[in-house]
Motif scaffolding. Structure first.
Motif, PDB file in Angstrom:
ATOM      1  N   VAL A   8       0.649  -1.288   0.124  1.00  0.00           N
ATOM      2  CA  VAL A   8      -0.061   0.048   0.031  1.00  0.00           C
ATOM      3  C   VAL A   8       0.839   1.280   0.026  1.00  0.00           C
ATOM      4  CG1 VAL A   8      -1.718   1.281   1.442  1.00  0.00           C
ATOM      5  CG2 VAL A   8      -2.083  -1.095   1.031  1.00  0.00           C
ATOM      6  N   ASP A  41       3.855   2.946   8.682  1.00  0.00           N
ATOM      7  CA  ASP A  41       3.280   4.340   7.823  1.00  0.00           C
ATOM      8  C   ASP A  41       1.918   4.488   7.444  1.00  0.00           C
ATOM      9  OD1 ASP A  41       6.038   4.767   8.121  1.00  0.00           O
ATOM     10  OD2 ASP A  41       6.525   4.603   5.995  1.00  0.00           O
ATOM     11  N   CYS A  42       1.256   3.468   7.225  1.00  0.00           N
ATOM     12  CA  CYS A  42      -0.196   3.502   6.778  1.00  0.00           C
ATOM     13  C   CYS A  42      -1.058   2.994   7.452  1.00  0.00           C
ATOM     14  CB  CYS A  42      -0.225   3.143   5.201  1.00  0.00           C
ATOM     15  SG  CYS A  42       0.077   1.234   4.839  1.00  0.00           S
ATOM     16  N   GLY A  43      -0.815   2.049   8.476  1.00  0.00           N
ATOM     17  CA  GLY A  43      -1.759   1.417   9.473  1.00  0.00           C
ATOM     18  C   GLY A  43      -2.532   0.160   8.799  1.00  0.00           C
ATOM     19  N   VAL A  44      -2.058  -0.415   7.781  1.00  0.00           N
ATOM     20  CA  VAL A  44      -2.553  -1.429   7.138  1.00  0.00           C
ATOM     21  C   VAL A  44      -2.023  -2.610   8.345  1.00  0.00           C
ATOM     22  CG1 VAL A  44      -2.629  -3.248   5.516  1.00  0.00           C
ATOM     23  CG2 VAL A  44      -2.599  -0.720   4.845  1.00  0.00           C
TER      24      VAL A  44
ATOM     25  N   VAL B 287      -1.916   8.794   2.861  1.00  0.00           N
ATOM     26  CA  VAL B 287      -2.160   7.253   2.957  1.00  0.00           C
ATOM     27  C   VAL B 287      -2.906   7.087   4.052  1.00  0.00           C
ATOM     28  CG1 VAL B 287      -1.303   5.069   3.126  1.00  0.00           C
ATOM     29  CG2 VAL B 287      -0.498   6.704   1.255  1.00  0.00           C
ATOM     30  N   GLN B 288      -2.373   7.526   5.477  1.00  0.00           N
ATOM     31  CA  GLN B 288      -3.020   6.843   6.461  1.00  0.00           C
ATOM     32  C   GLN B 288      -4.365   7.401   6.815  1.00  0.00           C
ATOM     33  OE1 GLN B 288      -0.240   7.422  10.029  1.00  0.00           O
ATOM     34  NE2 GLN B 288      -1.745   5.962  11.255  1.00  0.00           N
ATOM     35  N   MET B 291      -6.684   5.240   4.884  1.00  0.00           N
ATOM     36  CA  MET B 291      -7.067   3.756   5.434  1.00  0.00           C
ATOM     37  C   MET B 291      -7.903   3.929   6.698  1.00  0.00           C
ATOM     38  SD  MET B 291      -4.659   2.461   3.530  1.00  0.00           S
ATOM     39  CE  MET B 291      -5.010   0.671   4.000  1.00  0.00           C
ATOM     40  N   ARG B 295     -11.869   2.088   6.719  1.00  0.00           N
ATOM     41  CA  ARG B 295     -12.078   1.074   7.601  1.00  0.00           C
ATOM     42  C   ARG B 295     -13.495   1.382   8.099  1.00  0.00           C
ATOM     43  NH1 ARG B 295      -6.971   1.311   9.715  1.00  0.00           N
ATOM     44  NH2 ARG B 295      -5.746   0.084   8.797  1.00  0.00           N
TER      45      ARG B 295
END
Lengths: 54, 381
Positions: A8, A41-44, B287-288, B291, B295
Motif C-alpha cells: 500500500v 506508515d499507513c496503518g494496514v 495514505v494513513q 486507510m 475502515r
C-alpha cells in the motif's frame, strides 16, 4: 534475512534491522511479528495485506 | 438489490472495497474508474525511479484480478457524467445505473501551473500510474530535469531523480523548501541537505514561462531574468480535489467535498473519502487518513454506522538520505516549536499554550523518535 515491502505505502521492513523503536528487535523474522502489528506508515494490519518479498 | 457503487479505484476506492468485503461478502459492489483499474502503490510513485521500476512493475494487480479478489464489477475506462441523488442513479454516456449507496473516491488532480510559453504543454506531472509511465518514458536517456515546486512531492521527486543519476533543479518560490509543512529549522535543514546530495536548489525563484529550446530541450525562464535549459520539466505545485461531479449533483462542497465524521456528504446515501473529501473540515491527502476512513466507511456500509477515528498522523517525507517526519499541530493551534538541533538531526516538538505537546518535526537521525513521540499526541478526531 529478508526484506518485505508494504504494497500500500511502500514501507520497507528489513528483518536484519528490525524496528527497534517499535520494540521489534533486529533479526526478527516476518513470521515472528505479532499478528496485531500494523504498518507504521499507513496503518494496514499485517493480516490485511501481503508484504512482498523484494 | 442495487449495488453499492464506488467511483474511483485509487487507494481510497480499492481499500474501501477490500475492507467492505471483509464484512460483507454478498452485497453487489461496482467500481467505476476512468483509468485501467490497476492497483498500485501511490506513495511509491515518488520513490520508484531510483529503484528502476517500470509502471508495469508497480501495478500489483490489474482490474481483472482486482474484480476477482473483491468479487466486484469493475468498469474501467468509464466516466460518470452525472449523479441524480433523488433517483439514486448515475449516468455514464448513454447508460444509467442505479445505486443503493454511492461512494465518491474521486481523488485530486495536480494544480495546473498555468504558465505561458511555447513548451508549456510539455510540463509534466505525476499523480497516477499512467502519469508515471509517461514521465519515465519521457526522461529515459535524458539528463537535466527541472521540478517546479518544493513541497512534499517536489522534494521527494528531487531526491528520487537525484538518486537515479539525473541533474535535478528544484525551483521553489520561498527561501526554504517544505516551508508550508515544516517549521523553519527543519525546512532549512532539508533545503541544505538536498543541496548537499547534489540537487541544484533554486529558492526564491518563480517560473515565468517555459519555451521550446534547441535540440528538443525546454527553456525555463525565472522572474529574475535567468534562464535554465533542461530536458524535462515536472510540476509539483499541489493538488486540487475533484469536486465538479459532486457540485453538479448539488452536494455541499468547499475546497473539497464536505463530509462529516461518518464520511457522509450533505445528500443521503452518498459518501466520500480520500483526496476528494474534507472530513469535518480536515483535508489530509495522505495514505494513513485514507486507510482510517476506508475502515470506518466499510463498517457503515455494512450496516454499522461508524465514525472515522483520526489518531495524530505523521507525514513521512520520502527522502531517505535526508529523512524528515512531521506531525503538524492541529490547524490554527497557537503555541511554539522547541527542541534541539545537532549536526546529525533536528528534534522539535510543538507545545500548545497550555504546554502540552501537540506536534513534532524530526529530521535526520532524530526521525527514529517518531513512534515514541506519536504515543504522546492526542487524536485529531
Amino acid at each position: 534475512m529478508k526484506v518485505w515491502q508494504c504494497i500500500v505505502c511502500g514501507f520497507i521492513y528489513n528483518e536484519a534491522e528490525g524496528l527497534p523503536e517499535e520494540g521489534i528487535a533486529a533479526g526478527t523474522r516476518w513470521e515472528d511479528i505479532p499478528v496485531d502489528w500494523a504498518c507504521p506508515d499507513c496503518g494496514v494490519a499485517k493480516a490485511d495485506f501481503e508484504m512482498i518479498e523484494i | 438489490m442495487n449495488p453499492i457503487i464506488i467511483i474511483g479505484t485509487g487507494l481510497a476506492g480499492y481499500t474501501l472495497a477490500r475492507e467492505f468485503r471483509k464484512l460483507d461478502s454478498t452485497t453487489p459492489l461496482t467500481l467505476i474508474t476512468t483509468d485501467d483499474g490497476g492497483f498500485y502503490s501511490k506513495p511509491m510513485l515518488s520513490s520508484a525511479l531510483s529503484q528502476n521500476k517500470s509502471a508495469d512493475q508497480l501495478m500489483s494487480q490489474d482490474a481483472v484480478a482486482m474484480a476477482n479478489t473483491l468479487q466486484a464489477t469493475i468498469l474501467a475506462h468509464s466516466r460518470v457524467d452525472s449523479i441524480d441523488p433523488a433517483a439514486h442513479t448515475l449516468s455514464l454516456g448513454n447508460a444509467r445505473m442505479s445505486y443503493s449507496k454511492l461512494v465518491l473516491a474521486l481523488g485530486a488532480t495536480p494544480r495546473d501551473p498555468q504558465l505561458p510559453g511555447s513548451a508549456a504543454d510539455r510540463i509534466m506531472h505525476v499523480n497516477t500510474l499512467a502519469d508515471y509511465r509517461v514521465f519515465r518514458d519521457t526522461i529515459a536517456g535524458k539528463k537535466r530535469i527541472a521540478i517546479i515546486g518544493g513541497g512534499l512531492i517536489g522534494c521527494e521527486f528531487a531526491h528520487d531523480l537525484n538518486s537515479a543519476g539525473f541533474e535535478v533543479h528544484l525551483l521553489h518560490p520561498a527561501a526554504q523548501v517544505l516551508n508550508r509543512l515544516a517549521p523553519e529549522d527543519v525546512a532549512g535543514w532539508l533545503t541544505a541537505k538536498l543541496g548537499d546530495i547534489g540537487v541544484r536548489m533554486h529558492t526564491l525563484t518563480k517560473v515565468e514561462r517555459v519555451d521550446e529550446g534547441p535540440d528538443n530541450t525546454l527553456a525555463v525562464r525565472f522572474n529574475n531574468g535567468e534562464q535554465l535549459v533542461v530536458d524535462a520539466v515536472l510540476s509539483a505545485i499541489g493538488l486540487v480535489p475533484q469536486t465538479a461531479l459532486a457540485e453538479e449533483a448539488g452536494l455541499q462542497t468547499g475546497h473539497a467535498i464536505t463530509v462529516d465524521t461518518t464520511l457522509a456528504t450533505s445528500v443521503p446515501d452518498i459518501y466520500a473519502l480520500g483526496d476528494c473529501a474534507a472530513v469535518n473540515g480536515l483535508w489530509l491527502p495522505y495514505v494513513q487518513p485514507i486507510m482510517q476512513a476506508a475502515r470506518a466507511l466499510a463498517k457503515t456500509l455494512a450496516g454499522t454506522p461508524t465514525e472515522v477515528a483520526y489518531p495524530a498522523m505523521p507525514v513521512i517525507v520520502k527522502t531517505p538520505r535526508c529523512p524528515v517526519v512531521i506531525t503538524p499541530p492541529p490547524h490554527g493551534s497557537a503555541g511554539q516549536w522547541q527542541g534541539e538541533t545537532t549536526p546529525e538531526g533536528i528534534n522539535l516538538t510543538h507545545q500548545d499554550t497550555t504546554g502540552s505537546t501537540n506536534g513534532f518535526a524530526l529530521a535526520g537521525n532524530a526521525t527514529s523518535r517518531r513512534q515514541e513521540l506519536l504515543k504522546g499526541l492526542s487524536a485529531w478526531l
